[in-house]
Enzyme design. Structure first.
Site, PDB file in Angstrom:
ATOM      1  N   LYS A  22       0.855  -1.206   0.000  1.00 26.88           N
ATOM      2  CA  LYS A  22       0.000   0.000   0.000  1.00 26.88           C
ATOM      3  C   LYS A  22       0.882   1.243   0.000  1.00 26.88           C
ATOM      4  O   LYS A  22       0.666   2.175  -0.771  1.00 26.88           O
ATOM      5  CB  LYS A  22      -0.885  -0.009   1.241  1.00 26.88           C
ATOM      6  CG  LYS A  22      -1.546   1.327   1.563  1.00 26.88           C
ATOM      7  CD  LYS A  22      -2.414   1.290   2.798  1.00 26.88           C
ATOM      8  CE  LYS A  22      -1.665   1.539   4.075  1.00 26.88           C
ATOM      9  NZ  LYS A  22      -1.381   2.919   4.433  1.00 26.88           N
ATOM     10  N   ASN A  23       1.914   1.248   0.865  1.00 18.85           N
ATOM     11  CA  ASN A  23       2.712   2.466   1.042  1.00 18.85           C
ATOM     12  C   ASN A  23       3.725   2.705  -0.063  1.00 18.85           C
ATOM     13  O   ASN A  23       4.403   3.735  -0.058  1.00 18.85           O
ATOM     14  CB  ASN A  23       3.380   2.450   2.418  1.00 18.85           C
ATOM     15  CG  ASN A  23       2.342   2.620   3.529  1.00 18.85           C
ATOM     16  OD1 ASN A  23       1.174   2.907   3.250  1.00 18.85           O
ATOM     17  ND2 ASN A  23       2.754   2.401   4.754  1.00 18.85           N
ATOM     18  N   CYS A 119      -4.989  12.509  12.515  1.00 20.04           N
ATOM     19  CA  CYS A 119      -5.689  11.221  12.619  1.00 20.04           C
ATOM     20  C   CYS A 119      -5.456  10.726  14.046  1.00 20.04           C
ATOM     21  O   CYS A 119      -4.806  11.377  14.849  1.00 20.04           O
ATOM     22  CB  CYS A 119      -5.174  10.238  11.575  1.00 20.04           C
ATOM     23  SG  CYS A 119      -3.538   9.643  11.944  1.00 20.04           S
ATOM     24  N   ARG A 124      -0.078  14.749  12.571  1.00 18.58           N
ATOM     25  CA  ARG A 124       0.335  14.516  11.173  1.00 18.58           C
ATOM     26  C   ARG A 124       0.474  15.825  10.386  1.00 18.58           C
ATOM     27  O   ARG A 124      -0.153  16.032   9.374  1.00 18.58           O
ATOM     28  CB  ARG A 124      -0.652  13.574  10.480  1.00 18.58           C
ATOM     29  CG  ARG A 124      -1.006  12.314  11.220  1.00 18.58           C
ATOM     30  CD  ARG A 124       0.128  11.336  11.381  1.00 18.58           C
ATOM     31  NE  ARG A 124       0.565  10.714  10.157  1.00 18.58           N
ATOM     32  CZ  ARG A 124       0.022   9.630   9.616  1.00 18.58           C
ATOM     33  NH1 ARG A 124      -1.026   9.115  10.174  1.00 18.58           N
ATOM     34  NH2 ARG A 124       0.504   9.102   8.513  1.00 18.58           N
ATOM     35  N   ASP A 310       4.887   0.851  12.182  1.00 12.94           N
ATOM     36  CA  ASP A 310       3.684   0.190  11.662  1.00 12.94           C
ATOM     37  C   ASP A 310       3.546  -1.252  12.135  1.00 12.94           C
ATOM     38  O   ASP A 310       2.551  -1.904  11.831  1.00 12.94           O
ATOM     39  CB  ASP A 310       3.667   0.213  10.126  1.00 12.94           C
ATOM     40  CG  ASP A 310       3.447   1.614   9.610  1.00 12.94           C
ATOM     41  OD1 ASP A 310       3.616   1.858   8.417  1.00 12.94           O
ATOM     42  OD2 ASP A 310       3.135   2.491  10.437  1.00 12.94           O
ATOM     43  N   ILE A 332       7.961   7.523  16.861  1.00 15.93           N
ATOM     44  CA  ILE A 332       7.622   8.203  15.606  1.00 15.93           C
ATOM     45  C   ILE A 332       6.339   9.014  15.736  1.00 15.93           C
ATOM     46  O   ILE A 332       6.277  10.170  15.330  1.00 15.93           O
ATOM     47  CB  ILE A 332       7.478   7.174  14.441  1.00 15.93           C
ATOM     48  CG1 ILE A 332       8.763   6.338  14.293  1.00 15.93           C
ATOM     49  CG2 ILE A 332       7.092   7.865  13.136  1.00 15.93           C
ATOM     50  CD1 ILE A 332       9.970   7.109  13.809  1.00 15.93           C
ATOM     51  N   ARG A 402      -8.617  -0.501   5.032  1.00 13.99           N
ATOM     52  CA  ARG A 402      -7.808   0.548   4.391  1.00 13.99           C
ATOM     53  C   ARG A 402      -6.483  -0.006   3.922  1.00 13.99           C
ATOM     54  O   ARG A 402      -5.914   0.480   2.947  1.00 13.99           O
ATOM     55  CB  ARG A 402      -7.519   1.681   5.386  1.00 13.99           C
ATOM     56  CG  ARG A 402      -8.696   2.515   5.756  1.00 13.99           C
ATOM     57  CD  ARG A 402      -8.259   3.749   6.472  1.00 13.99           C
ATOM     58  NE  ARG A 402      -7.219   4.440   5.705  1.00 13.99           N
ATOM     59  CZ  ARG A 402      -6.629   5.556   6.113  1.00 13.99           C
ATOM     60  NH1 ARG A 402      -6.955   6.091   7.267  1.00 13.99           N
ATOM     61  NH2 ARG A 402      -5.726   6.146   5.377  1.00 13.99           N
TER      62      ARG A 402
HETATM   63  C1  EPZ Z   1       4.203   7.068   6.261  1.00 15.53           C
HETATM   64  O1  EPZ Z   1       3.407   8.100   6.816  1.00 15.53           O
HETATM   65  C2  EPZ Z   1       3.317   5.838   6.215  1.00 15.53           C
HETATM   66  N1  EPZ Z   1       2.166   6.109   5.363  1.00 15.53           N
HETATM   67  C3  EPZ Z   1       2.855   5.491   7.625  1.00 15.53           C
HETATM   68  O2  EPZ Z   1       2.097   4.283   7.533  1.00 15.53           O
HETATM   69  C4  EPZ Z   1       4.081   5.227   8.504  1.00 15.53           C
HETATM   70  O3  EPZ Z   1       3.654   4.955   9.816  1.00 15.53           O
HETATM   71  C5  EPZ Z   1       4.979   6.471   8.482  1.00 15.53           C
HETATM   72  O4  EPZ Z   1       5.332   6.785   7.111  1.00 15.53           O
HETATM   73  C6  EPZ Z   1       6.263   6.265   9.282  1.00 15.53           C
HETATM   74  O5  EPZ Z   1       6.957   5.176   8.766  1.00 15.53           O
HETATM   75  C7  EPZ Z   1       2.320   5.990   4.025  1.00 15.53           C
HETATM   76  O6  EPZ Z   1       3.389   5.692   3.530  1.00 15.53           O
HETATM   77  C8  EPZ Z   1       1.077   6.238   3.192  1.00 15.53           C
HETATM   78  P1  EPZ Z   1       6.227  10.600   8.151  1.00 15.53           P
HETATM   79  P2  EPZ Z   1       3.942   9.642   6.746  1.00 15.53           P
HETATM   80  O7  EPZ Z   1       6.072  11.804   7.305  1.00 15.53           O
HETATM   81  O8  EPZ Z   1       4.646   9.862   5.476  1.00 15.53           O
HETATM   82  C9  EPZ Z   1       6.056  13.982  11.501  1.00 15.53           C
HETATM   83  C10 EPZ Z   1       0.241   2.916   7.795  1.00 15.53           C
HETATM   84  O9  EPZ Z   1      -0.198   2.357   8.810  1.00 15.53           O
HETATM   85  N2  EPZ Z   1       5.925  14.912  10.365  1.00 15.53           N
HETATM   86  O10 EPZ Z   1       7.440   9.745   7.997  1.00 15.53           O
HETATM   87  O11 EPZ Z   1       2.794  10.527   7.083  1.00 15.53           O
HETATM   88  C11 EPZ Z   1       4.844  13.046  11.620  1.00 15.53           C
HETATM   89  O12 EPZ Z   1       3.820  13.670  12.359  1.00 15.53           O
HETATM   90  C12 EPZ Z   1       0.703   4.353   7.865  1.00 15.53           C
HETATM   91  O13 EPZ Z   1       0.367   2.365   6.667  1.00 15.53           O
HETATM   92  C13 EPZ Z   1       5.925  16.278  10.620  1.00 15.53           C
HETATM   93  O14 EPZ Z   1       6.030  16.718  11.761  1.00 15.53           O
HETATM   94  O15 EPZ Z   1       4.964   9.643   7.963  1.00 15.53           O
HETATM   95  C14 EPZ Z   1       5.433  11.861  12.338  1.00 15.53           C
HETATM   96  O16 EPZ Z   1       5.488  12.118  13.717  1.00 15.53           O
HETATM   97  C15 EPZ Z   1       0.439   4.962   9.232  1.00 15.53           C
HETATM   98  N3  EPZ Z   1       5.802  17.133   9.552  1.00 15.53           N
HETATM   99  C16 EPZ Z   1       6.859  11.780  11.784  1.00 15.53           C
HETATM  100  O17 EPZ Z   1       7.147  13.088  11.249  1.00 15.53           O
HETATM  101  C17 EPZ Z   1       5.703  16.685   8.255  1.00 15.53           C
HETATM  102  O18 EPZ Z   1       5.613  17.508   7.327  1.00 15.53           O
HETATM  103  C18 EPZ Z   1       7.026  10.752  10.661  1.00 15.53           C
HETATM  104  O19 EPZ Z   1       6.037  11.019   9.676  1.00 15.53           O
HETATM  105  C19 EPZ Z   1       5.697  15.284   8.029  1.00 15.53           C
HETATM  106  C20 EPZ Z   1       5.823  14.417   9.100  1.00 15.53           C
END
Ligand code: EPZ
Length: 422
Positions: A22-23, A119, A124, A310, A332, A402
Site C-alpha cells: 500500500k505504502n 488522525c 500529522r 507500523d 515516531i 484501508r
Molecule cells: C508514512 O506516513 C506511512 N504512510 C505510515 O504508515 C508510517 O507509519 C509512516 O510513514 C512512518 O513510517 C504511508 O506511507 C502512506 P512521516 P507519513 O512523514 O509519510 C512527523 C500505515 O499504517 N511529520 O514519515 O505521514 C509526523 O507527524 C501508515 O500504513 C511532521 O512533523 O509519515 C510523524 O510524527 C500509518 N511534519 C513523523 O514526522 C511533516 O511535514 C514521521 O512522519 C511530516 C511528518
C-alpha cells in the site's frame, strides 16, 4: 458497520502470498500525474486507500483510470481536462493525498489541495512537505483549510536538508524534483524501501534521473518528460511482518511468499529474539513460532531500517504472551497506543509511561468485544483475538480494510476461525 467474529485459540499453519505494498502504491500512483502518456501499475493491493486515490485521480483530477481487477493492475493516462483541485471530503479520508501536491505543481504548475486532517495516531502536520516544495520554487498560501499553490514558470533544483526524517515529504519532493530545472540534492531523507527502491526505480524506468549518493542523500537531475512504462509494485513488508507475528504468537508454522526477506531483517531478528525459527529464501519466509514466546527487554520504533512503527501494535500483542516484562518505546508518532486499552479488554497487563508501554507478559487472552482505531492497531486486535480463549468481536473493521486486502480470507486459509459479519 462490518465487524469480525473471531473464535480462538487457533494455530496458524500453511502458506500465504503477500499483496502489493500500500505504502509503495500510493506515492507511485501520485507520481503517475507526471506522465503525458499512459502508465501501467501492477500488483496493486485491493485496499480502500488505493480505491480512494484512484477515485481522486479520476473523479477529482480528471485522469482516465482503466482497471484490470483480476490482475490487480491499472492503466492511467491524462485527458484534455486535467483539474488541479482536491476536496477536503476526499483528502480527509486518505491523508497520503498530500503527495499529490508535488507532482501537480511540478507538472501543472498549480494545485488547490485540502490540508489533510490529523488522525488518531497523531497531528500529522505537513510542514516538511510545504517547506521543501517552497525551496524548489512553489508559492502557496493556506486559506480555509486549503493549500493554494502555484509555480511561476518552473520549479528550480536546489539543495534541501529535511529537518526531520519524513517518508511522505521525501516522496513528495523527489517526485516534484523530477521536472525541476537543474540539480536537486535532498539530505536527511527517509529510506523506507517503498521510496529508496520502488518509487526511485519506477521513476528512473520512465526516464527520471534519480541517484542515491549517500545513505540518506539523493540527487535528482530535472528532465522534460517521462515515457510510458509498465511497473509492478513491491510486496507489502508490513503485511508480511504482520503475518510473521501471527505465526509467532500462535506457535504456528507459516510460509510467506511475495517479499524479499532481506528488507525486513530488523523485524525478523526481533522475532527470533522472541523464539521464532526463521528460514529465508529468495522471495519467501518460512517461520515457526515457539511454544512459549520470550520477552524483549526494550524495543523502540525508529525510521527505516530501525524497527517500524507500523508493526508496533502487532508486536505488543505478541509480547503480552511473553514469559516476562517487555518495554516498547514509540518514537515516531505521539499517540500510537490506541490498541492498549483494547488489549487490556482481552486481559493484557500494560502500563503506559509517556511514549513507553510496559507489558507484563504471561497473559492468557480471554475473548471480548473490541473496537478498532487505526489500521495497525486493528490488525493487532485480530492477532490477539486469534489466540484468545473464546469468542471476540472486532468492530469498525473499515480501518483494517484501508490497508489489508480481505485479511479474513488469508487468515481463514491458514487456520484462523474468523468471519466478517455486518
Ligand atoms: C508514512 O506516513 C506511512 N504512510 C505510515 O504508515 C508510517 O507509519 C509512516 O510513514 C512512518 O513510517 C504511508 O506511507 C502512506 P512521516 P507519513 O512523514 O509519510 C512527523 C500505515 O499504517 N511529520 O514519515 O505521514 C509526523 O507527524 C501508515 O500504513 C511532521 O512533523 O509519515 C510523524 O510524527 C500509518 N511534519 C513523523 O514526522 C511533516 O511535514 C514521521 O512522519 C511530516 C511528518
Amino acid at each position: 458497520m462490518e465487524k469480525f467474529l473471531v473464535k480462538g485459540p487457533s494455530k496458524i499453519k500453511g502458506e500465504i502470498k503477500i499483496s502489493g505494498s500500500k505504502n509503495s502504491s500510493l506515492p507511485i500512483l501520485c507520481a503517475s500525474i507526471l506522465f503525458d502518456k499512459r502508465v501501467e501499475i501492477k500488483n496493486l493491493p485491493k485496499v480502500r486507500d488505493i480505491e480512494t486515490l484512484l477515485e481522486i485521480l479520476s473523479k477529482s483530477l480528471g485522469f482516465a483510470v482503466r482497471r484490470n481487477k483480476q490482475k490487480n493492475s491499472v492503466i492511467i493516462f491524462k485527458t484534455k481536462k486535467i483539474n488541479t483541485f482536491c476536496s477536503y471530503k476526499l483528502v480527509s479520508t486518505m491523508r497520503a493525498s498530500i503527495n499529490l501536491l508535488g507532482p501537480l505543481i511540478s507538472k501543472y504548475k498549480k494545485a488547490t489541495l485540502s490540508l489533510p486532517g490529523g488522525c488518531l495516531i497523531g497531528a500529522r502536520p505537513v510542514n516538511y512537505h510545504l517547506s521543501a516544495l517552497k525551496k524548489l520554487g512553489m508559492k502557496y498560501k493556506i486559506k480555509k483549510g486549503y493549500i493554494h499553490a502555484h509555480v511561476e514558470k518552473n520549479l528550480v533544483g536546489t539543495t534541501i536538508k529535511f529537518p526531520k526524517i519524513s517518508v511522505g515529504a521525501t516522496a513528495n519532493t523527489i517526485i516534484a524534483a523530477c521536472f525541476a530545472k537543474g540539480k536537486t540534492i535532498l539530505k536527511n531523507c527517509a529510506i523506507e524501501p517503498e521510496i529508496k527502491y520502488d518509487l526511485t526505480n519506477f521513476l528512473n524506468k520512465a526516464g527520471a534521473k534519480i541517484k542515491w549518493i549517500g545513505k540518506r542523500t539523493v540527487r535528482i537531475y530535472g528532465v522534460k518528460s517521462l515515457k510510458s512504462i509498465s511497473y509492478s509494485v513491491m510486496g507489502d513488508r508490513i503485511e508480511c511482518g504482520t503475518f510473521c507475528v501471527a505465526a509467532t504468537i500462535s506457535n504456528g508454522n507459516l510460509k510467506i511468499k511475495g517479499l524479499n526477506p532481506n528488507i525486513i531483517n530488523t523485524e525478523l531478528n526481533y522475532l527470533k529474539k522472541t523464539g521464532a525459527k526463521i528460514k529465508k529464501s529468495k522471495n519467501e519466509i518460512h517461520i515457526k513460532g515457539p511454544k512459549k514466546v520470550k520477552c524483549i527487554k526494550f524495543l523502540q520504533t525508529k525510521e527505516y531500517d530501525g524497527f517500524p512503527t507500523d508493526l508496533q501494535a502487532q508486536f505488543m500483542a505478541l509480547l503480552c504472551k511473553a514469559n516476562g516484562q517487555s518495554i516498547i518505546s514509540e518514537n515516531i508518532f505521539e499517540n500510537r497506543f490506541m490498541h492498549v486499552a483494547e488489549l487490556r479488554r482481552l486481559g493484557a497487563k500494560i502500563l503506559i509511561r509517556g511514549n513507553k508501554a510496559i507489558i507484563e507478559g504471561n497473559t492468557n487472552f480471554e475473548g471480548a468485544e473490541l473496537m478498532s482505531s487505526d489500521l495497525r492497531a486493528s490488525v493487532a486486535l485480530v492477532i490477539a483475538a486469534s489466540v484468545a480463549n473464546g469468542k471476540s468481536i472486532i468492530n469498525r473493521i473499515y480501518h483494517l480494510d484501508r490497508g489489508y486486502e480481505r485479511i479474513e480470507k488469508k487468515l481463514k486459509k491458514v487456520g484462523v476461525n474468523i468471519k466478517r459479519i455486518s
